[in-house]
Design an enzyme around this catalytic site. Structure first.
Site, PDB file in Angstrom:
ATOM      1  N   LYS A   1       0.818  -1.216   0.000  1.00 21.18           N
ATOM      2  CA  LYS A   1       0.000   0.000   0.000  1.00 21.18           C
ATOM      3  C   LYS A   1       0.855   1.271   0.000  1.00 21.18           C
ATOM      4  CE  LYS A   1      -0.809   0.415   5.008  1.00 21.18           C
ATOM      5  NZ  LYS A   1      -1.847   0.527   6.050  1.00 21.18           N
ATOM      6  N   ASP A   2       2.161   1.145   0.353  1.00 21.75           N
ATOM      7  CA  ASP A   2       3.062   2.306   0.323  1.00 21.75           C
ATOM      8  C   ASP A   2       3.699   2.526  -1.034  1.00 21.75           C
ATOM      9  OD1 ASP A   2       2.647   2.659   3.068  1.00 21.75           O
ATOM     10  OD2 ASP A   2       4.395   1.457   3.631  1.00 21.75           O
TER      11      ASP A   2
ATOM     12  N   ARG B   1      -8.220   8.354   4.267  1.00 15.88           N
ATOM     13  CA  ARG B   1      -9.202   7.328   3.877  1.00 15.88           C
ATOM     14  C   ARG B   1     -10.005   6.855   5.084  1.00 15.88           C
ATOM     15  NH1 ARG B   1      -9.001   2.143   4.960  1.00 15.88           N
ATOM     16  NH2 ARG B   1      -6.829   2.270   5.588  1.00 15.88           N
ATOM     17  N   ARG B   2      -9.305   6.551   6.170  1.00 17.48           N
ATOM     18  CA  ARG B   2     -10.001   6.102   7.378  1.00 17.48           C
ATOM     19  C   ARG B   2     -10.842   7.220   7.976  1.00 17.48           C
ATOM     20  NH1 ARG B   2      -4.527   3.194   9.375  1.00 17.48           N
ATOM     21  NH2 ARG B   2      -4.894   1.094   8.558  1.00 17.48           N
TER      22      ARG B   2
ATOM     23  N   ARG C   1       0.890   9.836  14.136  1.00 20.69           N
ATOM     24  CA  ARG C   1       1.979   9.138  13.475  1.00 20.69           C
ATOM     25  C   ARG C   1       2.565   8.152  14.480  1.00 20.69           C
ATOM     26  NH1 ARG C   1       5.280  11.058   9.448  1.00 20.69           N
ATOM     27  NH2 ARG C   1       6.073   8.931   9.606  1.00 20.69           N
TER      28      ARG C   1
ATOM     29  N   ARG D   1       1.045   4.269  18.806  1.00 19.21           N
ATOM     30  CA  ARG D   1      -0.372   4.527  18.520  1.00 19.21           C
ATOM     31  C   ARG D   1      -1.285   3.918  19.578  1.00 19.21           C
ATOM     32  NH1 ARG D   1      -1.092   4.976  12.020  1.00 19.21           N
ATOM     33  NH2 ARG D   1       1.018   5.623  11.528  1.00 19.21           N
TER      34      ARG D   1
ATOM     35  N   CYS E   1      -1.228   7.587  -2.535  1.00 16.73           N
ATOM     36  CA  CYS E   1      -1.656   6.719  -1.440  1.00 16.73           C
ATOM     37  C   CYS E   1      -1.988   7.494  -0.174  1.00 16.73           C
ATOM     38  CB  CYS E   1      -0.630   5.608  -1.177  1.00 16.73           C
ATOM     39  SG  CYS E   1       1.029   6.189  -0.839  1.00 16.73           S
TER      40      CYS E   1
END
Length: 332
Positions: free
Chosen positions: A84-85, A139-140, A161, A167, A254
Site C-alpha cells: 500500500k506504500d 481514507r479512514r 503518526r 499509537r 496513497c
C-alpha cells in the site's frame, strides 16, 4: 555489512518492528527458493524520520524511495515493501518480482474498555463529547466520519503518526478513545489479542493493496527475479492489481481518501469471479462515492475481464459520479 557472507542475498527493509517482522517472513521464503543465506539490511526512509503527517508529506513513496535508491545503487539485492506504500507507477529499472499471499486486508479498532465502533460512537450520548479516534489516514477519517453519520452521531478523528506501540499508547494513556490500524500489522507482530473489533469492509474499505507485501529487485537481475517469482501468489497479485489500477486511474496518491478491495469469489474448487469495490470521500464523511463491479476472472491472458480493465472501468464510473472533486488532488 562486512559480516555478511559472500554468497548472501542482501534484503533491504525499513527499521520498524513491523517492517522487520514482514521482511523476516520474506527472507525465510527467499532462502528456501534461492538456496542462499539472506541478511537483512536496515534502511531509514524519509517517512520514518519525518514527523509531519503523511497527508502533508504526500504519502506516495515516502517509505519506498530510500529502499529503491539502495537497490539501484547496488547496496541491496532486493527489498520488501508494504504494497500500500508503493507508488502505482513502476520504474522500468525495477521489477515487482513477487506479491506473496496476502494477510488480512481489513482495518481493526483498538478502543478503550473493549468497545466496538458503534458502541464507541454512541458513547457521545452519555459522555457529552464525540469519541476521539486516532489515525494518520484520510481514507479512514472519511469512512469513519461517514459511518458515525449513519448512526446519527459524530466522531473526532485525530491525526497521529508513529509505530504500533506509540499509537496504541494513546489509547492506554487515555489521550484517545481508540485508534485504527491495519489487521495485517497486528497479525504479523503477534498482537491480534489487543484488537477490540475487526472492521468489516462493508463499513470501512481498506487502502489499495493493504495486507499485501511487494518484493522488488533490479530488472537487470533476471536470475534473482525468476527465483523470487516463486513467492508470488497469483490470486493476491490479481486482486491488488485491480485495486492499484483503480487508484492510478483516479490519479490519486496513497495519501488520498481512496479505499479499494478486490474479493476473489469461487465455487470452492476454483476462483471464477472478482468483485472490486471502491470508495472516495470527503474527510468529514459528508459525501462518499462508493461503487462496485463484478466480473469473471479469465482463465488465460486472453480473457476480457482483466484486473486492470476492471480497475479502470470502476474508476471511470466513480469519476462520472463526482469522485474527482472529493480527493483534493485532481481536477477534471
Amino acid at each position: 555489512m562486512s559480516n555478511i557472507p559472500a554468497n548472501a542475498l542482501r534484503l533491504g527493509t525499513r527499521r520498524s518492528k513491523l517492517a522487520m517482522a514482514q521482511s523476516g517472513l520474506v527472507a525465510e521464503q527467499a532462502r528456501r527458493v534461492t538456496g542462499r543465506p539472506v541478511e537483512l539490511v536496515e534502511i531509514t526512509t524519509y517517512g520514518d524520520t519525518s514527523r509531519e503527517h503523511l497527508a502533508q508529506i504526500g504519502g506516495t513513496g515516502v517509505f519506498v524511495t530510500a529502499l529503491r535508491d539502495a537497490l539501484l545503487g547496488g547496496r541491496i539485492d532486493f527489498a520488501v515493501h508494504s504494497l500500500k506504500d508503493l507508488p502505482t507507477a513502476q520504474p522500468p529499472e525495477l521489477t515487482l518480482a513477487a506479491v506473496p499471499r496476502r494477510a488480512d486486508p481489513r482495518d481493526v479498532l483498538i478502543a478503550r474498555d473493549g468497545l466496538r465502533f458503534e458502541e464507541l460512537a454512541a458513547s457521545v450520548r452519555t459522555t457529552g463529547r464525540p469519541a476521539r479516534i486516532g489515525t494518520g489516514s484520510p481514507r479512514r477519517m472519511s469512512q469513519l466520519a461517514a459511518w458515525a453519520r449513519s448512526l446519527s452521531v459524530k466522531v473526532d478523528t485525530v491525526p497521529i503518526r508513529g509505530n504500533i506501540d506509540t499509537r496504541i499508547g494513546y489509547v492506554r494513556s487515555g489521550e484517545l478513545d481508540a485508534v485504527v490500524l491495519a489487521a495485517a500489522g497486528m497479525e504479523r507482530t503477534g498482537r491480534l489479542d489487543e484488537v477490540t473489533e475487526l472492521l468489516s469492509p462493508d463499513a470501512l474499505l481498506p487502502a489499495p493493496g493493504q495486507g499485501a507485501l511487494a518484493v522488488e529487485c533490479a530488472s537487470a537481475d533476471v536470475h534473482l527475479a525468476t527465483q523470487l517469482a516463486e513467492l508470488d501468489d497469483p490470486h493476491t497479485r490479481a486482486a491488488v492489481t485491480a485495486e492499484r489500477t483503480l487508484l492510478a486511474a483516479l490519479e490519486a496518491g496513497c495519501s488520498a481518501p481512496v479505499g479499494a478491495l478486490a474479493d476473489l469469489l469461487g465455487d470452492g474448487q476454483a476462483v471464477t469471479e472478482m468483485r472490486l469495490r471502491g470508495v472516495v470521500g470527503t474527510i468529514d464523511g459528508e459525501t462518499l462515492v462508493q461503487l462496485s463491479t463484478t466480473g469473471p476472472v479469465p482463465a488465460s491472458a486472453e480473457g476480457a475481464a482483466t484486473p486492470e480493465k476492471m480497475g479502470r472501468e470502476l474508476a471511470d464510473e466513480m469519476l462520472a459520479k463526482g469522485a474527482a472533486g472529493l480527493m483534493g488532488e485532481r481536477a477534471l
